[in-house]
Design a protein around this motif. Sequence first.
Motif, PDB file in Angstrom:
ATOM      1  N   ILE A 107      53.060 -17.402  59.320  1.00  0.00           N
ATOM      2  CA  ILE A 107      54.308 -16.769  59.791  1.00  0.00           C
ATOM      3  C   ILE A 107      54.538 -17.078  61.267  1.00  0.00           C
ATOM      4  CG2 ILE A 107      55.349 -14.502  60.299  1.00  0.00           C
ATOM      5  CD1 ILE A 107      53.978 -13.571  57.588  1.00  0.00           C
ATOM      6  N   ALA A 108      53.500 -16.929  62.066  1.00  0.00           N
ATOM      7  CA  ALA A 108      53.635 -17.162  63.514  1.00  0.00           C
ATOM      8  C   ALA A 108      53.999 -18.617  63.806  1.00  0.00           C
ATOM      9  CB  ALA A 108      52.334 -16.783  64.228  1.00  0.00           C
ATOM     10  N   ALA A 109      53.370 -19.548  63.091  1.00  0.00           N
ATOM     11  CA  ALA A 109      53.665 -20.974  63.309  1.00  0.00           C
ATOM     12  C   ALA A 109      55.101 -21.292  62.892  1.00  0.00           C
ATOM     13  CB  ALA A 109      52.679 -21.839  62.538  1.00  0.00           C
ATOM     14  N   ALA A 110      55.511 -20.757  61.736  1.00  0.00           N
ATOM     15  CA  ALA A 110      56.867 -21.032  61.230  1.00  0.00           C
ATOM     16  C   ALA A 110      57.930 -20.407  62.133  1.00  0.00           C
ATOM     17  CB  ALA A 110      56.999 -20.507  59.800  1.00  0.00           C
ATOM     18  N   GLU A 111      57.647 -19.220  62.668  1.00  0.00           N
ATOM     19  CA  GLU A 111      58.598 -18.569  63.588  1.00  0.00           C
ATOM     20  C   GLU A 111      58.795 -19.396  64.856  1.00  0.00           C
ATOM     21  OE1 GLU A 111      58.401 -13.796  62.585  1.00  0.00           O
ATOM     22  OE2 GLU A 111      57.077 -14.572  64.132  1.00  0.00           O
ATOM     23  N   ASN A 112      57.793 -20.205  65.164  1.00  0.00           N
ATOM     24  CA  ASN A 112      57.874 -21.063  66.350  1.00  0.00           C
ATOM     25  C   ASN A 112      58.204 -22.515  65.977  1.00  0.00           C
ATOM     26  OD1 ASN A 112      57.176 -19.400  68.860  1.00  0.00           O
ATOM     27  ND2 ASN A 112      55.652 -18.721  67.365  1.00  0.00           N
ATOM     28  N   ASN A 113      58.955 -22.636  64.866  1.00  0.00           N
ATOM     29  CA  ASN A 113      59.565 -23.915  64.445  1.00  0.00           C
ATOM     30  C   ASN A 113      58.612 -24.993  63.939  1.00  0.00           C
ATOM     31  OD1 ASN A 113      62.125 -22.893  65.135  1.00  0.00           O
ATOM     32  ND2 ASN A 113      61.699 -23.359  67.285  1.00  0.00           N
ATOM     33  N   ALA A 114      57.417 -24.625  63.553  1.00  0.00           N
ATOM     34  CA  ALA A 114      56.528 -25.622  62.939  1.00  0.00           C
ATOM     35  C   ALA A 114      56.877 -25.749  61.461  1.00  0.00           C
ATOM     36  CB  ALA A 114      55.079 -25.196  63.102  1.00  0.00           C
ATOM     37  N   LYS A 115      56.564 -26.904  60.899  1.00  0.00           N
ATOM     38  CA  LYS A 115      56.620 -27.081  59.441  1.00  0.00           C
ATOM     39  C   LYS A 115      55.255 -26.617  58.957  1.00  0.00           C
ATOM     40  CE  LYS A 115      57.030 -30.790  55.971  1.00  0.00           C
ATOM     41  NZ  LYS A 115      55.900 -30.338  55.155  1.00  0.00           N
ATOM     42  N   VAL A 116      55.206 -25.642  58.064  1.00  0.00           N
ATOM     43  CA  VAL A 116      53.931 -25.013  57.709  1.00  0.00           C
ATOM     44  C   VAL A 116      53.616 -25.164  56.215  1.00  0.00           C
ATOM     45  CG1 VAL A 116      52.581 -22.862  57.772  1.00  0.00           C
ATOM     46  CG2 VAL A 116      54.277 -23.319  59.558  1.00  0.00           C
ATOM     47  N   THR A 117      52.361 -25.528  55.944  1.00  0.00           N
ATOM     48  CA  THR A 117      51.860 -25.571  54.569  1.00  0.00           C
ATOM     49  C   THR A 117      50.610 -24.698  54.494  1.00  0.00           C
ATOM     50  OG1 THR A 117      52.614 -27.865  54.352  1.00  0.00           O
ATOM     51  CG2 THR A 117      51.047 -27.068  52.703  1.00  0.00           C
ATOM     52  N   VAL A 118      50.610 -23.771  53.548  1.00  0.00           N
ATOM     53  CA  VAL A 118      49.428 -22.937  53.295  1.00  0.00           C
ATOM     54  C   VAL A 118      48.749 -23.458  52.040  1.00  0.00           C
ATOM     55  CG1 VAL A 118      48.603 -20.611  52.695  1.00  0.00           C
ATOM     56  CG2 VAL A 118      50.440 -20.876  54.370  1.00  0.00           C
ATOM     57  N   ILE A 119      47.434 -23.675  52.122  1.00  0.00           N
ATOM     58  CA  ILE A 119      46.683 -24.134  50.950  1.00  0.00           C
ATOM     59  C   ILE A 119      45.681 -23.040  50.560  1.00  0.00           C
ATOM     60  CG2 ILE A 119      45.183 -25.938  50.013  1.00  0.00           C
ATOM     61  CD1 ILE A 119      46.297 -27.767  52.283  1.00  0.00           C
ATOM     62  N   GLU A 120      45.839 -22.518  49.363  1.00  0.00           N
ATOM     63  CA  GLU A 120      45.008 -21.415  48.866  1.00  0.00           C
ATOM     64  C   GLU A 120      44.352 -21.831  47.555  1.00  0.00           C
ATOM     65  OE1 GLU A 120      42.920 -18.552  47.769  1.00  0.00           O
ATOM     66  OE2 GLU A 120      43.885 -18.230  49.707  1.00  0.00           O
ATOM     67  N   LYS A 121      43.016 -21.713  47.492  1.00  0.00           N
ATOM     68  CA  LYS A 121      42.331 -22.190  46.279  1.00  0.00           C
ATOM     69  C   LYS A 121      42.518 -21.255  45.074  1.00  0.00           C
ATOM     70  CE  LYS A 121      37.704 -20.344  47.201  1.00  0.00           C
ATOM     71  NZ  LYS A 121      36.332 -20.715  47.468  1.00  0.00           N
ATOM     72  N   ASN A 122      42.791 -19.973  45.335  1.00  0.00           N
ATOM     73  CA  ASN A 122      43.045 -19.044  44.231  1.00  0.00           C
ATOM     74  C   ASN A 122      44.450 -19.247  43.664  1.00  0.00           C
ATOM     75  OD1 ASN A 122      40.577 -17.608  44.348  1.00  0.00           O
ATOM     76  ND2 ASN A 122      41.311 -16.413  46.085  1.00  0.00           N
ATOM     77  N   LYS A 123      44.707 -18.560  42.543  1.00  0.00           N
ATOM     78  CA  LYS A 123      46.023 -18.612  41.924  1.00  0.00           C
ATOM     79  C   LYS A 123      47.066 -17.920  42.794  1.00  0.00           C
ATOM     80  CE  LYS A 123      45.954 -18.549  37.079  1.00  0.00           C
ATOM     81  NZ  LYS A 123      45.837 -17.862  35.812  1.00  0.00           N
ATOM     82  N   LYS A 124      46.612 -16.837  43.469  1.00  0.00           N
ATOM     83  CA  LYS A 124      47.541 -16.027  44.270  1.00  0.00           C
ATOM     84  C   LYS A 124      46.984 -15.821  45.669  1.00  0.00           C
ATOM     85  CE  LYS A 124      49.582 -13.602  40.380  1.00  0.00           C
ATOM     86  NZ  LYS A 124      49.657 -12.381  39.611  1.00  0.00           N
ATOM     87  N   LEU A 125      47.874 -15.509  46.591  1.00  0.00           N
ATOM     88  CA  LEU A 125      47.471 -15.234  47.976  1.00  0.00           C
ATOM     89  C   LEU A 125      46.962 -13.798  48.112  1.00  0.00           C
ATOM     90  CD1 LEU A 125      50.487 -16.754  50.000  1.00  0.00           C
ATOM     91  CD2 LEU A 125      48.496 -17.927  49.092  1.00  0.00           C
ATOM     92  N   GLY A 126      46.157 -13.576  49.153  1.00  0.00           N
ATOM     93  CA  GLY A 126      45.804 -12.215  49.567  1.00  0.00           C
ATOM     94  C   GLY A 126      44.937 -11.414  48.634  1.00  0.00           C
ATOM     95  N   ARG A 127      44.003 -12.086  47.947  1.00  0.00           N
ATOM     96  CA  ARG A 127      43.178 -11.326  46.978  1.00  0.00           C
ATOM     97  C   ARG A 127      42.320 -10.261  47.646  1.00  0.00           C
ATOM     98  NH1 ARG A 127      40.121 -14.744  42.469  1.00  0.00           N
ATOM     99  NH2 ARG A 127      39.266 -12.689  42.054  1.00  0.00           N
ATOM    100  N   LYS A 128      41.742 -10.615  48.791  1.00  0.00           N
ATOM    101  CA  LYS A 128      40.895  -9.626  49.478  1.00  0.00           C
ATOM    102  C   LYS A 128      41.745  -8.522  50.104  1.00  0.00           C
ATOM    103  CE  LYS A 128      36.921  -9.212  52.554  1.00  0.00           C
ATOM    104  NZ  LYS A 128      35.998  -9.892  53.462  1.00  0.00           N
ATOM    105  N   LEU A 129      42.917  -8.912  50.593  1.00  0.00           N
ATOM    106  CA  LEU A 129      43.837  -7.930  51.195  1.00  0.00           C
ATOM    107  C   LEU A 129      44.159  -6.823  50.192  1.00  0.00           C
ATOM    108  CD1 LEU A 129      45.756  -7.351  53.687  1.00  0.00           C
ATOM    109  CD2 LEU A 129      47.510  -8.540  52.398  1.00  0.00           C
ATOM    110  N   LEU A 130      44.314  -7.195  48.920  1.00  0.00           N
ATOM    111  CA  LEU A 130      44.682  -6.218  47.895  1.00  0.00           C
ATOM    112  C   LEU A 130      43.621  -5.140  47.679  1.00  0.00           C
ATOM    113  CD1 LEU A 130      46.389  -8.397  45.134  1.00  0.00           C
ATOM    114  CD2 LEU A 130      47.486  -6.682  46.588  1.00  0.00           C
ATOM    115  N   VAL A 131      42.361  -5.469  47.973  1.00  0.00           N
ATOM    116  CA  VAL A 131      41.300  -4.477  47.717  1.00  0.00           C
ATOM    117  C   VAL A 131      40.880  -3.727  48.989  1.00  0.00           C
ATOM    118  CG1 VAL A 131      40.403  -5.649  45.685  1.00  0.00           C
ATOM    119  CG2 VAL A 131      39.429  -6.206  47.915  1.00  0.00           C
ATOM    120  N   THR A 132      41.480  -4.058  50.146  1.00  0.00           N
ATOM    121  CA  THR A 132      41.072  -3.371  51.374  1.00  0.00           C
ATOM    122  C   THR A 132      41.576  -1.937  51.379  1.00  0.00           C
ATOM    123  OG1 THR A 132      43.024  -4.064  52.600  1.00  0.00           O
ATOM    124  CG2 THR A 132      41.099  -5.489  52.767  1.00  0.00           C
ATOM    125  N   GLY A 133      40.820  -1.103  52.114  1.00  0.00           N
ATOM    126  CA  GLY A 133      41.213   0.308  52.240  1.00  0.00           C
ATOM    127  C   GLY A 133      41.329   0.987  50.902  1.00  0.00           C
ATOM    128  N   GLY A 134      40.405   0.627  49.977  1.00  0.00           N
ATOM    129  CA  GLY A 134      40.420   1.235  48.650  1.00  0.00           C
ATOM    130  C   GLY A 134      41.705   0.924  47.889  1.00  0.00           C
TER     131      GLY A 134
END
Length: 419
Positions: free
Chosen positions: A20-47
């Motif tokens: 997000i920060a790179a794209a907001e500053n006009n970069a062309k951004v590619t995210v590469i994630e080995k899982n099917k979906k993003l943020g798997r660990k984020l989903l389980v944080t804080g119970g």
Amino acid sequence: MTNPHVIVVGGGTSGMMAAIAAAENNAKVTVIEKNKKLGRKLLVTGGGRCNVTNNRDADEIIQHIPGNGRFLYSAFHQFDNYDIINFFESNGVRLKEEDHGRMFPVTDKSKTILEALQTKMEQLGVDIITENPVETVLYSEDAVTGVLLLDGSTLTADKVILSTGGRAMPRTGSTGDGYKWAKKAGHTLKTLYPTEAPILSDEPFIQDKTLQGLSLRNVALSVLNKKEKIVITHQMDMIFTHFGVSGPAALRCSMFVHQTMNRDKSEEVTMKLDVLPDLSIGQVEQELQKLLKNDGDKSLKNALKGLVFERYLLFSFQRLNLDENMPLKQMTSEQLKSFCNFLKDFRFTANGTHPLEKAFVTGGGINTKEINPKTMESKFKRGLYFTGEILDVNGYTGGYNITAAFVTGRIAGMHAALD
């Protein structure tokens, strides 16, 4: 450089913020994630509720990041926990504050946070590649040049941000991939160890489950070194388990168990438990004298039951060879002293913690001395950046690790786009 191509490897908490920060500053951004979906660990944080940050001053936040928190000072001057709060609220996520400054989405769902990050990336035109892991990161002699994917294709890039996480919770995809690519660039790794992990003990009273399941509120748990000096104390709740101790006080002490065992070159470490931390030993003795005067004819069990949990009280009698049915007034001054000492200073040995795979957070990681703290850029390879748990930075639970992830992600993304 006009509109640089920035590749973010890893679509977790820090990776999404970096994108997000790179794209907001006009970069062309590619995210590469080995899982099917993003943020798997984020989903389980804080119970599963996602404790996004903590509403405390920067200095206090950094104190709650005992693993190299000071490295974050320069980053905090550019983007801090209050900026994280503003980011989410300005992107339609209402937050609420709970005990100890912990900030949660009002919905009590991690999904709300993940969706806000994904929506923002979509709005900014970030490209996302899933289920095609990075095989290796490509370097020239002094700079990063791109990545080779598992399917054999090569993506060239001006900048690469490694946001691959640590080795804790591997089921979420954190399997330490980024460490080998960092080493390939010349970086060194501080030994990895589990933090925020339950503590193991093979003491007989643990093995025979005498106290299993007993929760103690507001106790002081300490780790001692071989000279019997206190390394750290945490005054919080804890619970005895079938393998040792857990709960907030134990989880916070866990990194110090590892560090002390390593420093002392020992297979075990001494823990000290004070179940009445708000009273001095003198005040505990005064309380006992009052009870002696008023309830001296009652049995130990009945006279002292208001002092601590009954199971712990019975355990103390067992340890001190006291008959629970003996009248309180028959306690000798020596026995009284021993009882006070037990309540204030019960010691037991610990022999490690649950392994890294079962821990919440990875301690150790890429040596922070090899990274520019103002930009998160490698000092060895131009255009290579690091964020989040791959770094040798770790904090306590309570929104501190995720704060470090968002802050390092923001700083890396911004500088990757602008520098």
